[in-house]
Design a protein around this motif. Structure first.
Motif, PDB file in Angstrom:
ATOM      1  N   ILE A   7       0.836  -1.202   0.000  1.00  0.00           N
ATOM      2  CA  ILE A   7       0.000   0.000   0.000  1.00  0.00           C
ATOM      3  C   ILE A   7       0.869   1.249   0.000  1.00  0.00           C
ATOM      4  N   ASP A   8       1.972   1.244   0.750  1.00  0.00           N
ATOM      5  CA  ASP A   8       2.874   2.393   0.769  1.00  0.00           C
ATOM      6  C   ASP A   8       3.521   2.626  -0.595  1.00  0.00           C
ATOM      7  N   ILE A   9       3.930   1.555  -1.252  1.00  0.00           N
ATOM      8  CA  ILE A   9       4.541   1.679  -2.576  1.00  0.00           C
ATOM      9  C   ILE A   9       3.533   2.229  -3.577  1.00  0.00           C
ATOM     10  N   ILE A  10       2.320   1.706  -3.557  1.00  0.00           N
ATOM     11  CA  ILE A  10       1.282   2.187  -4.476  1.00  0.00           C
ATOM     12  C   ILE A  10       0.922   3.633  -4.168  1.00  0.00           C
ATOM     13  N   ARG A  11       0.859   3.985  -2.882  1.00  0.00           N
ATOM     14  CA  ARG A  11       0.537   5.357  -2.492  1.00  0.00           C
ATOM     15  C   ARG A  11       1.605   6.321  -3.007  1.00  0.00           C
ATOM     16  N   VAL A  18       0.045  11.970  -9.601  1.00  0.00           N
ATOM     17  CA  VAL A  18      -0.785  13.161  -9.406  1.00  0.00           C
ATOM     18  C   VAL A  18       0.062  14.419  -9.481  1.00  0.00           C
ATOM     19  N   MET A  19       1.232  14.393  -8.858  1.00  0.00           N
ATOM     20  CA  MET A  19       2.102  15.560  -8.849  1.00  0.00           C
ATOM     21  C   MET A  19       2.586  15.903 -10.259  1.00  0.00           C
ATOM     22  N   LEU A  20       3.005  14.909 -11.013  1.00  0.00           N
ATOM     23  CA  LEU A  20       3.496  15.160 -12.364  1.00  0.00           C
ATOM     24  C   LEU A  20       2.377  15.580 -13.309  1.00  0.00           C
ATOM     25  N   ALA A  21       1.218  14.977 -13.176  1.00  0.00           N
ATOM     26  CA  ALA A  21       0.094  15.352 -14.030  1.00  0.00           C
ATOM     27  C   ALA A  21      -0.378  16.764 -13.717  1.00  0.00           C
ATOM     28  N   THR A  22      -0.359  17.143 -12.447  1.00  0.00           N
ATOM     29  CA  THR A  22      -0.761  18.490 -12.062  1.00  0.00           C
ATOM     30  C   THR A  22       0.200  19.525 -12.632  1.00  0.00           C
ATOM     31  N   MET A  23       1.487  19.187 -12.682  1.00  0.00           N
ATOM     32  CA  MET A  23       2.468  20.111 -13.238  1.00  0.00           C
ATOM     33  C   MET A  23       2.188  20.385 -14.712  1.00  0.00           C
ATOM     34  N   ILE A  24       1.652  19.414 -15.423  1.00  0.00           N
ATOM     35  CA  ILE A  24       1.377  19.584 -16.848  1.00  0.00           C
ATOM     36  C   ILE A  24      -0.011  20.184 -17.078  1.00  0.00           C
ATOM     37  N   ILE A  25      -1.007  19.698 -16.375  1.00  0.00           N
ATOM     38  CA  ILE A  25      -2.393  20.098 -16.626  1.00  0.00           C
ATOM     39  C   ILE A  25      -2.747  21.440 -15.993  1.00  0.00           C
ATOM     40  N   GLY A  26      -2.160  21.750 -14.838  1.00  0.00           N
ATOM     41  CA  GLY A  26      -2.504  22.968 -14.105  1.00  0.00           C
ATOM     42  C   GLY A  26      -2.348  24.260 -14.891  1.00  0.00           C
ATOM     43  N   PRO A  27      -1.174  24.529 -15.469  1.00  0.00           N
ATOM     44  CA  PRO A  27      -1.034  25.768 -16.245  1.00  0.00           C
ATOM     45  C   PRO A  27      -1.964  25.835 -17.460  1.00  0.00           C
ATOM     46  N   GLY A  28      -2.200  24.708 -18.105  1.00  0.00           N
ATOM     47  CA  GLY A  28      -3.133  24.681 -19.233  1.00  0.00           C
ATOM     48  C   GLY A  28      -4.544  25.015 -18.791  1.00  0.00           C
ATOM     49  N   LEU A  29      -4.917  24.532 -17.611  1.00  0.00           N
ATOM     50  CA  LEU A  29      -6.229  24.846 -17.057  1.00  0.00           C
ATOM     51  C   LEU A  29      -6.357  26.338 -16.761  1.00  0.00           C
ATOM     52  N   LEU A  74      12.902   8.986 -12.115  1.00  0.00           N
ATOM     53  CA  LEU A  74      14.090   8.145 -11.944  1.00  0.00           C
ATOM     54  C   LEU A  74      14.404   7.906 -10.472  1.00  0.00           C
ATOM     55  N   ASP A  75      14.214   8.913  -9.630  1.00  0.00           N
ATOM     56  CA  ASP A  75      14.426   8.726  -8.196  1.00  0.00           C
ATOM     57  C   ASP A  75      13.459   7.689  -7.629  1.00  0.00           C
ATOM     58  N   HIS A  76      12.216   7.755  -8.071  1.00  0.00           N
ATOM     59  CA  HIS A  76      11.235   6.777  -7.597  1.00  0.00           C
ATOM     60  C   HIS A  76      11.603   5.365  -8.068  1.00  0.00           C
ATOM     61  N   ALA A  77      11.979   5.238  -9.343  1.00  0.00           N
ATOM     62  CA  ALA A  77      12.353   3.927  -9.879  1.00  0.00           C
ATOM     63  C   ALA A  77      13.600   3.388  -9.184  1.00  0.00           C
ATOM     64  N   ASN A  78      14.592   4.257  -8.976  1.00  0.00           N
ATOM     65  CA  ASN A  78      15.808   3.812  -8.279  1.00  0.00           C
ATOM     66  C   ASN A  78      15.509   3.407  -6.844  1.00  0.00           C
ATOM     67  N   GLY A  79      14.600   4.133  -6.193  1.00  0.00           N
ATOM     68  CA  GLY A  79      14.213   3.758  -4.836  1.00  0.00           C
ATOM     69  C   GLY A  79      13.543   2.401  -4.798  1.00  0.00           C
ATOM     70  N   LEU A  80      12.674   2.138  -5.763  1.00  0.00           N
ATOM     71  CA  LEU A  80      12.019   0.825  -5.815  1.00  0.00           C
ATOM     72  C   LEU A  80      13.025  -0.291  -6.081  1.00  0.00           C
ATOM     73  N   ILE A  81      13.924  -0.045  -7.018  1.00  0.00           N
ATOM     74  CA  ILE A  81      14.899  -1.083  -7.367  1.00  0.00           C
ATOM     75  C   ILE A  81      15.839  -1.343  -6.192  1.00  0.00           C
ATOM     76  N   SER A  82      16.246  -0.296  -5.486  1.00  0.00           N
ATOM     77  CA  SER A  82      17.152  -0.496  -4.358  1.00  0.00           C
ATOM     78  C   SER A  82      16.463  -1.179  -3.173  1.00  0.00           C
ATOM     79  N   ARG A  83      15.140  -1.097  -3.094  1.00  0.00           N
ATOM     80  CA  ARG A  83      14.408  -1.751  -1.993  1.00  0.00           C
ATOM     81  C   ARG A  83      14.013  -3.195  -2.284  1.00  0.00           C
TER      82      ARG A  83
END
Length: 89
Positions: A7-11, A18-29, A74-83
């Motif tokens: 659940i923590d990994i999925i969260r 959500v954060m990355l999508a907001t960065m793209i969609i927010g200014p367009g909105l 990449l930080d998220h992927a590296n964190g998953l791979i290292s865990r």
């Protein structure tokens, strides 16, 4: 691996999405709202007038924020791979 760990990994992954999508969609909105207000005030009903500024601001945001967004992914992927060893065993 416990259900709490999953659940923590999925969260974390969903929050990143959500954060990355907001960065793209927010200014367009925001630009779409400004253009729509302008169209309502001047009674200009041209569809391309609202589409082109949103497209341009979205491209600009992707160009400017792209390296930061890629670093986050990449930080998220590296964190998953290292865990992996700790999650399995």
């Amino acid at each position: 691996m416990t259900p709490d760990t999953v659940i923590d990994i999925i969260r974390e992954a969903l929050w990143l999405i959500v954060m990355l999508a907001t960065m793209i969609i927010g200014p367009g909105l925001a630009i779409g709202l400004v253009v729509s207000t302008f169209q309502a005030a001047t009674q200009i009903n041209e569809q391309t007038l609202s589409f082109l500024p949103r497209l341009l601001i979205t491209l600009i945001v992707i160009i400017v924020m792209g390296p930061w967004m890629l670093t986050q992914l990449l930080d998220h992927a590296n964190g998953l791979i290292s865990r992996i060893p700790y999650l399995i065993g």
